[in-house]
Design a protein around this motif. Structure first.
Motif, PDB file in Angstrom:
ATOM      1  N   UNK A 121       0.864  -1.173   0.000  1.00  0.00           N
ATOM      2  CA  UNK A 121       0.000   0.000   0.000  1.00  0.00           C
ATOM      3  C   UNK A 121       0.905   1.228   0.000  1.00  0.00           C
ATOM      4  N   UNK A 122       0.755   2.088  -1.016  1.00  0.00           N
ATOM      5  CA  UNK A 122       1.625   3.251  -1.165  1.00  0.00           C
ATOM      6  C   UNK A 122       0.797   4.518  -1.246  1.00  0.00           C
ATOM      7  N   UNK A 123       1.131   5.482  -0.395  1.00  0.00           N
ATOM      8  CA  UNK A 123       0.494   6.796  -0.453  1.00  0.00           C
ATOM      9  C   UNK A 123       1.076   7.528  -1.655  1.00  0.00           C
ATOM     10  N   UNK A 124       0.238   7.898  -2.598  1.00  0.00           N
ATOM     11  CA  UNK A 124       0.722   8.553  -3.818  1.00  0.00           C
ATOM     12  C   UNK A 124       0.989  10.038  -3.614  1.00  0.00           C
ATOM     13  N   UNK A 125       0.600  10.574  -2.467  1.00  0.00           N
ATOM     14  CA  UNK A 125       0.859  11.978  -2.184  1.00  0.00           C
ATOM     15  C   UNK A 125      -0.252  12.902  -2.640  1.00  0.00           C
ATOM     16  N   UNK A 126      -1.238  12.404  -3.345  1.00  0.00           N
ATOM     17  CA  UNK A 126      -2.331  13.264  -3.816  1.00  0.00           C
ATOM     18  C   UNK A 126      -3.696  12.790  -3.313  1.00  0.00           C
ATOM     19  N   UNK A 127      -3.702  12.182  -2.135  1.00  0.00           N
ATOM     20  CA  UNK A 127      -4.956  11.737  -1.545  1.00  0.00           C
ATOM     21  C   UNK A 127      -5.407  10.359  -2.006  1.00  0.00           C
ATOM     22  N   UNK A 128      -4.597   9.693  -2.794  1.00  0.00           N
ATOM     23  CA  UNK A 128      -4.933   8.336  -3.236  1.00  0.00           C
ATOM     24  C   UNK A 128      -3.904   7.346  -2.716  1.00  0.00           C
ATOM     25  N   UNK A 129      -4.311   6.116  -2.713  1.00  0.00           N
ATOM     26  CA  UNK A 129      -3.439   5.023  -2.280  1.00  0.00           C
ATOM     27  C   UNK A 129      -3.340   4.015  -3.403  1.00  0.00           C
ATOM     28  N   UNK A 130      -2.123   3.588  -3.697  1.00  0.00           N
ATOM     29  CA  UNK A 130      -1.911   2.564  -4.720  1.00  0.00           C
ATOM     30  C   UNK A 130      -1.714   1.220  -4.031  1.00  0.00           C
TER      31      UNK A 130
END
Length: 183
Positions: A121-130
């Motif tokens: 789970x990676x925080x993309x920095x723009x309010x989304x999670x990959x």
């Protein structure tokens, strides 16, 4: 008569090819990924909540804790699914790695296959999670390896479909209401 002869030759070649695949092709890999518009901790919490599996895992039928505690390394549980023919099949999972909000990895097995799954789970920095899902697996015999070869694209599509259902579940609801805590 010639038709019957050629028919059996073709069937024989197909069967020999499948046997050869089952002998020589033993390692398989499946990958799926998706971006979800929600904070990392909420995506992780929903993904890791067995009470919510029925809302996003295709053919999911049940969860049974076998050993240990949730999120504890080495804990074992059993997932139950229905097959295409309506029968119940199970898969036993052992938690191999766990980093809250970042990583869940399992070793798994059933009567047909064994392998490992790793979900990051990676925080993309723009309010989304990959979410990135990777499964490495092998069949428990020649027949199983041949079937896995034939079904590999269907398996990939199934994992991607599950992640898309997870995305819908999270984005179409209030994730904070779905969050699971172990306190």
């Amino acid at each position: 008569m010639k038709f019957v002869k050629y028919f059996f030759i073709v069937i024989g070649v197909i069967l020999l090819t499948l046997v050869a695949i089952g002998i020589f092709k033993t390692d398989y890999q499946s990958k799926a990924s998706i971006e979800i518009e929600a904070p990392q901790h909420q995506v992780f919490a929903v993904y890791n909540n067995p009470l919510l599996y029925k809302h996003w895992m295709t053919n999911y039928q049940g969860f049974e804790q076998l050993e240990g505690q949730m999120n504890e390394l080495g804990n074992k549980h059993r997932l139950k699914f229905t097959t295409g023919s309506g029968e119940i099949t199970t898969i036993n999972q052992t938690l191999a790695q766990f980093k809250p909000n970042e990583l869940i990895s399992y070793n798994y097995e059933n009567q047909w296959l064994e392998g490992t799954s790793k979900t990051t789970f990676t925080d993309t920095g723009n309010g989304t999670t990959k979410i990135d899902l990777r499964l490495d697996y092998t069949g428990r015999g020649i027949v199983q390896n041949s079937l896995l070869f034939l079904l590999s694209s269907t398996i990939d599509q199934g994992h991607q479909h599950n992640l898309e259902q997870l995305k819908s579940l999270i984005e179409d609801s209030k994730p904070e209401g779905l969050e699971y805590t172990t306190e």
